[in-house]
Every structure is written in structure tokens, then in C-alpha cells.
Design an enzyme around this catalytic site. Structure first.
Site, PDB file in Angstrom:
ATOM      1  N   ARG A  52       0.914  -1.146   0.000  1.00  0.00           N
ATOM      2  CA  ARG A  52       0.000   0.000   0.000  1.00  0.00           C
ATOM      3  C   ARG A  52       0.941   1.180   0.000  1.00  0.00           C
ATOM      4  NH1 ARG A  52      -2.825   3.861  -1.115  1.00  0.00           N
ATOM      5  NH2 ARG A  52      -4.735   4.431   0.016  1.00  0.00           N
ATOM      6  N   GLU A 109      -5.495   5.570  12.486  1.00  0.00           N
ATOM      7  CA  GLU A 109      -5.696   4.255  11.871  1.00  0.00           C
ATOM      8  C   GLU A 109      -5.343   3.149  12.861  1.00  0.00           C
ATOM      9  OE1 GLU A 109      -3.910   3.632   7.935  1.00  0.00           O
ATOM     10  OE2 GLU A 109      -2.909   1.858   8.742  1.00  0.00           O
TER      11      GLU A 109
END
Length: 487
Positions: free
Chosen positions: A188, A197
Site C-alpha cells: 500500500r 488508523e
């Protein structure tokens, strides 16, 4: 047989046999419906008018027949075990045991002649034939990630991501989730977010790397069951190890979108090359090969087995211990009780994730997560395995029951009472996530046990025998009968 022979004689049988078959057969949607008797003949040219005559208006047109081939009568009604029991018992109805389940419970409701897709109804029996205790109106509390748009990565052997946010689950105002898959060695791309997150690795392994505001760096490998956390704005990278990975991301913003992520590639593209040449102290020609589009999810060079080869540090050094961005939750043992197991992760043991608390729960068949509510946060939940149901109680007098299977997201607003009951024959595994500095809840049974007895008796008409059996310590999980239709 005659028709097949005729097609064979005409040389058309291979053509007929080659026609694509429908992906699903909707046997429950056959015959006349809505004034249409399908299938229609095939036309090779336009025929008929788009609009009808004004002679068809009410009071002018002839009275239509009130009985005929499009009757709403359902023949051979099939009811499953528990469907005729008192609706307020709310027994779980296994609609998978019926070919065409019907929305009937305890004598209430009526048959459904269609149109319908029975697979939805089999997955959601408590929505199709609700318990008699359901009342009023509640926002939807369930979203299956299988219905979320899946965005593919760039090129082959890259990966994908799908998300749940307030766009698809409007009640989820405080948290959103992303399910992401990376192929072996895929990245990613370098990125950061405006939201914090929190992540749980579902399968495989991931190498995570990040840097904080002081220039202190971090790198670690996490595997299935481990957790990472990045505060808002902290830039980081994720790369799958040799067996690939899938992980669950939870963000502290219900409107979060994976498509709004800050990307290193886009950052380079959105300022003049002259600026970047000055910032990186290189000649402009050194920037000739920067990507001309975002890389999102893409395959890359395998990470070296020796992680120290990628440990890049400056004068601020590296992060570890209470300042680290990972927690190896997979190595924490469960707290085991009759009916299941629980383990908790919150800032008491993972201080970096100062605003996230979570519980991983395993329920044996017939067991349930006790009736409870949270005082500090909404609850975002995710089902990893099995099937379950949740009834959400909203003040003062509304409730609704939702069914869940693996891959589903649940969302319960602060202070709303609920339970999680295993409705299947396998263990249920699910995750509870709170935006709180400590994982906590109010147990309904413990509250009743620790309230002056006469107050409870006068309010709820419960006997001393019932109150004597209530636990004064929180149990978290209640065991139950595996036979869900046996009281």
C-alpha cells in the site's frame, strides 16, 4: 427429447448448448407478476405504443377480473422449527432449512408471494420474521462488506480494498472500516491520513514502517492477530510479506474514505518539479522518472528477511516499547469462561493507541455476549467467523434485531443496550472496537445484582429466586443451549 432431436437435425444443438446459463436460478420469481407474464416473445423491430389510451382511466375502463393466474395465494407453506412459537420468545429461525421461508412468527405476519430473493431472507431471518419484541424504528446497524465496492490495485498480483463508512451505514458517525488485501510482496503505497488508523491483521504478514514528527523511525513485522496504530498525519508504509496478507483498518471518522488518502506519488505530482528539486537538493533531471499517477496498491521488491536491513534511523533514533506503533496481540492469551473467550487491548497495554480500545470475542454455539452497553463510545464491530444476531435497544421503547455473518460490520451508538448471540453451529469470532482510553461496559445482569433488591423487585416483578442467581461479578459471556429453538 423430440425438441432436442429436432435441434440436432438442424445443426443447432451445439449452438443451443453453448448459450450461457444464468448465474442463479430464482425459482421463487416465476409466473405472472405486476401485470406481466414473462417470458415475453422476442421482437426484431419496434412494435406497440409507449403510452396507453385514456380509455383505461378509472371509471372508464372495464372492471378487471379479481381472480386469475396472478393470485397472491401461496400454496404449500413451509414453516421452520420455532416459527409457530410465541413471537415474544424470539427463537432463532433457521430459514436455511426451508426452500421458501415465510415472514411469519407466532401467528403474526403472512406469506410472501414475491418478488423476492430468498438468499437474503435466509441470511437475515430476524429482519424477515422479526421477534415480537422488536418495536419502533432504528437506523440500520449492519453492513456486509461483501456489498461494498471493491477497488482493485494496479497491475497483476497487487491487491484490493473495500470500505464501510457513513455513506453505506449512516448510523456509523464516529468510525469507518476498510478491508484490504495485499498480494505477496505488494505495497500500500507511502501515505498518511487525516484520521487515526487502528488495524488488525486477519491473515498473513505485513511489514510496517513509519516516522513521527521528531524524525524517530519505526519498523516491525506483524502477523495474523497482531495490531498496529498510526495517529493522524503519521506517514507510513505497508508491505505484504511472502505469503501476502489481509487486514482490517478502523478509522476514527465515520466519513473517512480510503480514496481521500494522502499519497506520496500524488504529493510529488502536485507541486512544481523545481520545488521538489530544491527540497530534495537534486537536479531537476533526477525527477524525470517519478510516477505520473498514483500507485495505490502495487507489487514490489520482496522485503528482506532480515528486517534490520531496512531499519533507517536518524539522530532521533527509533521507536520501541510504549512509543511503538505495533502490538503483538496474537501472543496474548485469552481470558476463558464458560461459553467462550475474550481478550482486551486498550491504552493500558498499548499506550500509543491512546483513543482506541478493542475486545476480541469467541462465542461457543448457543452462547452470547451478555446484554450490555458502553458509556464511553459507540461500538464498531466486525465478524470474523460464524453467524450471530444482535438486538439493539434505543430509548425509550424501540428495538430491532439484526443478523450477522463473517465479513459483516455492526455499529451500535453510545449507551444503546445490546447482546451478541451465536446462532450457528460453529464458534463466532468478532471484534468490538471503541473510541475510548479504556475498554469498558455496563453489564445488565450485574447492574440488577448490585441494585437494592426491593428496588428491582418493585420495578421488574422479579422473584428472589431469580435475583439470587444473578452474578455480582461481570461474566462477559453467557452459555446457552445449542438448540436455538428449545427453551
Amino acid at each position: 427429447m423430440y425438441i432436442q432431436a429436432a435441434f440436432l437435425a438442424a445443426g443447432l444443438l451445439p449452438l443451443i448448448c453453448a448459450l450461457p446459463a444464468p448465474q442463479m436460478t430464482y425459482e421463487e420469481n416465476t409466473g405472472p407478476v405486476g401485470g406481466v407474464d414473462a417470458p415475453f416473445p422476442t421482437f426484431t423491430a419496434a412494435a406497440g405504443d409507449l403510452r396507453g389510451s385514456t380509455d383505461l382511466q378509472g371509471g372508464i375502463a372495464s372492471r378487471p377480473p379479481v381472480a386469475g393466474s396472478d393470485s397472491a395465494v401461496v400454496a404449500d407453506v413451509e414453516l421452520v422449527d420455532g416459527q409457530e412459537a410465541d413471537a415474544d420468545l424470539g427463537l432463532y429461525l433457521d430459514f436455511h432449512s426451508a426452500k421458501r421461508p415465510q415472514p411469519i412468527r407466532g401467528g403474526f405476519g403472512e406469506t410472501d408471494p414475491g418478488p423476492r430473493t430468498v438468499e437474503y431472507e435466509k441470511l437475515n431471518p430476524d429482519m424477515f420474521a422479526p421477534p415480537g419484541t422488536d418495536k419502533g424504528d432504528l437506523p440500520n446497524a449492519m453492513w456486509p462488506l461483501g456489498l461494498s465496492h471493491n477497488r482493485a490495485g494496479i497491475g497483476r498480483e497487487s491487491g484490493w480494498a473495500r470500505q464501510q463508512n457513513a455513506d453505506v451505514l449512516p448510523a456509523a458517525t464516529a468510525m469507518a472500516g476498510v478491508d484490504m488485501r495485499l498480494a505477496p510482496n505488494a505495497y500500500r503505497e507511502l501515505h498518511w491520513h487525516t484520521s487515526a488508523e487502528w488495524a488488525l491483521v486477519l491473515k498473513g504478514g505485513v511489514r510496517v514502517a513509519a516516522m513521527n514528527e521528531d524524525g524517530a523511525s519505526f519498523i516491525d513485522d506483524v502477523t495474523a492477530g497482531d495490531v498496529w496504530f498510526f495517529p493522524a498525519g503519521i506517514p507510513h508504509s505497508l508491505q505484504a510479506l511472502e505469503e501476502g496478507c489481509e487486514f482490517l483498518l478502523v478509522f476514527n471518522d465515520g466519513n473517512f474514505s480510503e480514496d481521500d488518502t494522502f499519497l506520496a506519488t500524488e504529493m510529488m505530482l502536485r507541486s512544481p518539479k523545481e520545488v521538489w528539486a530544491k527540497d530534495l537538493q537534486v537536479d531537476v533531471s533526477a525527477l524525470d522518472n517519478i510516477p505520473q499517477d498514483q500507485k495505490y496498491i502495487f507489487n514490489g521488491t520482496p522485503a528482506p528477511a532480515n528486517i534490520s536491513q531496512q531499519n533507517m534511523t536518524g539522530t532521533a533514533g527509533s521507536l520501541f516499547g510504549p512509543n511503538s506503533y505495533t502490538y503483538h496481540w496474537s501472543q496474548q492469551d485469552f481470558h476463558n469462561v464458560t461459553g467462550g473467550s475474550v481478550k482486551i487491548l486498550d491504552p493500558l497495554t498499548f499506550p500509543m493507541a491512546s483513543i482506541f480500545s478493542a475486545a476480541l470475542v469467541v462465542l461457543e454455539p448457543g452462547a452470547m455476549r451478555e446484554v450490555h452497553w458502553h458509556t464511553r463510545s459507540d461500538e464498531w464491530s466486525y465478524f470474523l467467523q460464524g453467524s450471530a444476531r444482535i438486538t439493539v435497544y434505543k430509548a425509550p421503547s424501540a428495538s430491532r434485531t439484526f443478523d450477522f455473518t463473517a465479513g459483516d460490520v455492526g455499529y451500535i451508538p453510545l449507551a444503546q443496550g445490546h447482546y451478541v448471540e451465536n446462532t450457528g453451529t460453529d464458534d463466532v469470532i468478532f471484534l468490538e472496537v471503541l473510541l475510548a482510553d479504556r475498554f469498558s461496559d455496563i453489564s445488565a445482569s450485574q447492574w440488577l445484582a448490585l441494585t437494592p433488591r426491593q428496588v428491582v423487585k418493585d420495578t421488574l416483578n422479579l422473584s428472589d429466586e431469580v435475583l439470587d442467581a444473578l452474578p455480582r461479578d461481570k461474566t462477559l459471556i453467557k452459555p446457552g443451549n445449542v438448540n436455538m429453538v428449545e427453551v
